[in-house]
Write an enzyme that holds these catalytic residues in place. Structure first.
Site, PDB file in Angstrom:
ATOM      1  N   ASN A   7       0.877  -1.172   0.000  1.00 10.30           N
ATOM      2  CA  ASN A   7       0.000   0.000   0.000  1.00 10.30           C
ATOM      3  C   ASN A   7       0.920   1.229   0.000  1.00 10.30           C
ATOM      4  O   ASN A   7       1.461   1.598   1.032  1.00 10.30           O
ATOM      5  CB  ASN A   7      -0.888  -0.037   1.250  1.00 10.30           C
ATOM      6  N   ARG A  91      -2.575  -2.198  -3.397  1.00 11.26           N
ATOM      7  CA  ARG A  91      -3.802  -1.442  -3.170  1.00 11.26           C
ATOM      8  C   ARG A  91      -3.753  -0.201  -4.062  1.00 11.26           C
ATOM      9  O   ARG A  91      -2.769   0.543  -4.048  1.00 11.26           O
ATOM     10  CB  ARG A  91      -3.865  -1.014  -1.705  1.00 11.26           C
ATOM     11  N   HIS A 180     -13.008   2.642   0.296  1.00  7.18           N
ATOM     12  CA  HIS A 180     -12.994   1.584   1.327  1.00  7.18           C
ATOM     13  C   HIS A 180     -13.703   0.322   0.810  1.00  7.18           C
ATOM     14  O   HIS A 180     -14.195  -0.484   1.603  1.00  7.18           O
ATOM     15  CB  HIS A 180     -13.716   2.009   2.626  1.00  7.18           C
ATOM     16  N   ARG A 241     -12.254  15.357   7.754  1.00 10.94           N
ATOM     17  CA  ARG A 241     -13.097  15.706   6.596  1.00 10.94           C
ATOM     18  C   ARG A 241     -14.509  16.049   7.051  1.00 10.94           C
ATOM     19  O   ARG A 241     -15.053  15.407   7.950  1.00 10.94           O
ATOM     20  CB  ARG A 241     -13.172  14.543   5.596  1.00 10.94           C
ATOM     21  N   GLU A 384      -8.289  -5.651   5.043  1.00 13.12           N
ATOM     22  CA  GLU A 384      -8.148  -5.329   3.622  1.00 13.12           C
ATOM     23  C   GLU A 384      -6.953  -6.058   2.998  1.00 13.12           C
ATOM     24  O   GLU A 384      -7.018  -6.472   1.840  1.00 13.12           O
ATOM     25  CB  GLU A 384      -7.985  -3.808   3.455  1.00 13.12           C
TER      26      GLU A 384
END
Ligand code: AMP
Length: 398
Positions: A7, A91, A180, A241, A384
């Site tokens: 990743n 990823r 996600h 956010r 993940e």
């Protein structure tokens, strides 16, 4: 068979080496400050002592070389040679509309990842650097790209279109993509397995509550709607956010503050959410501690965070015509009973209720539903990396 999962961020690179015989992690780690002074690798071999290696890493290629040296090191290593790595799974943030699944990386796949840079301007270039670095250092090892957006490609147009002139979709591909996806897919699949039911016929609301937060409505194992949008900014109140807001806010603030749009977007992405409202932290643990000390701004941030989740649970239940399971995952969702409790408080009218004792217990996958509730509320730790490793194995080994 051993698979390396990568990743890559713009100045970081996370990795995990997995043995697919028993799906265990053999080693994992993180390179930080790539291209910046003070580059270092934190390498954690399973069953051995963790090491920190301070070494200059001018670019991702040097970072990968250092990771491979650590993996094969006589003392801290876990494999004897890099030939033991059968494949690498990467990823990748944005697959746009072309990738509804994972793909073996070919020049054509790389072209599409590049084409999607405007949609993922921060992440896709970093992901490309990670892939190219691995290709340079391991030229004969097959590689697979697993996209954060892919699982959400099953959304119907009524869910993914924005009600703006359609031309922006046709020409610029402006639409909801969702992120996600690997996590929502894993959690939904595990939910069906945990409940001992076929994914077909199940209506699941997954709540991925971490530093970034997103929710998804999943019917028959397929995503029907999700909270993040063209970018990860839409939806829930997150660490930094804003999530959903009236788009006119952007125009108003830019005009009043003589701010350019880019600065305004930075404010919405990096200075908003829990941090923006509390004024001191994006970390839910700090927010909760401050709430307990009577901090009113922290309380407001917490209330807004939870209220948004509750609204989405209600709207997704309506969108799916009912709900069979609500599932919590990621840093906050897996670890914080208080947040889970607040998120479902008063949702008994939907059949959602949790058992306080079960909710307070720690552990892995668990059912925290109150006896008699018609909707199952679960905690399912996400993984993940495991999904990326499995997809890589399946695509490379057929
Ligand atoms: P993730 O993005 O899934 O790695 O989640 C990271 C976030 O989870 C951190 O920024 C923390 O805010 C949050 N977190 C982790 N543990 C807890 C906890 N016990 N209570 C509340 N928040 C937590």
């Amino acid at each position: 068979m051993k698979i390396l999962v990568i990743n890559a961020g713009s100045s970081s690179l996370k990795y995990q080496l997995m043995d697919m015989e028993d799906e265990t992690v053999i080693a994992k780690g993180l390179c930080e400050r790539i291209g910046i002074e003070g580059s270092n690798l934190q390498h954690r071999p399973t069953g051995k002592e963790q090491v920190r290696i301070e070494k200059p890493m001018a670019n991702h290629t040097q970072a990968i070389e250092i990771v491979l040296a650590a993996l094969t090191d006589p003392v801290h290593g876990v494999i004897s040679s890099m030939d033991e790595i059968s494949a690498v799974g990467h990823r990748v943030l944005h697959g746009g509309e072309k990738f509804a699944g994972s793909f073996v990386i070919t020049p054509a796949v790389m072209d599409v990842i590049r084409e999607n840079i405007p949609l993922g301007p921060l992440h896709n270039p970093a992901n490309i650097m990670g892939i190219e670095a691995c290709q340079q250092v391991m030229p004969n090892t097959p590689m697979v790209a697993v996209f954060d957006t892919a699982f959400h490609q099953s959304m119907p147009p009524k869910a993914f279109m924005y009600a703006i002139p359609k031309d922006y979709y046709t020409r610029l591909h402006v639409r909801k993509y969702g992120f996600h996806g690997t996590s929502h897919r894993y959690v939904a699949q595990r939910t069906a397995e945990f409940l001992g039911q076929d994914a077909k016929g199940l209506r699941i609301i997954t709540c991925h509550l971490g530093n970034g937060c997103s929710m998804a409505a999943i019917v028959d194992g397929k995503c029907m709607d999700t909270s993040m949008g063209l970018t990860p900014l839409e939806g829930m109140v997150m660490g930094t956010r804003s999530g959903d807001l009236d788009p006119a806010v952007v125009g108003f603030i830019c005009e009043q503050e003589h701010m350019d749009v880019q600065d305004c977007m930075t404010m919405l992405n990096k200075k908003s959410g829990l941090l923006g409202i509390s004024g001191f932290s994006s970390d839910m643990r700090d927010i909760l501690a401050a709430v307990d000390e009577g901090n009113a701004d922290a309380k407001l941030a917490l209330d807004m965070f939870v209220y948004r989740i509750r609204k989405y649970i209600g709207s997704y239940a309506a969108a799916m015509g009912g709900v069979d399971a609500v599932v919590f995952t990621a840093g906050i969702g897996e670890n914080n009973p208080r947040i889970r409790e607040l998120c479902v408080e008063g949702l008994g009218f939907l059949g959602i209720a949790i058992d306080h004792e079960k909710n307070a217990q720690r552990g892995g996958e668990r059912d925290i539903s109150a006896p008699g509730s018609t909707v199952r509320t679960l905690v399912i730790p996400t993984d993940e990396e495991l999904v990326i490793a499995r997809d890589t194995r399946d695509l490379v080994c057929g």
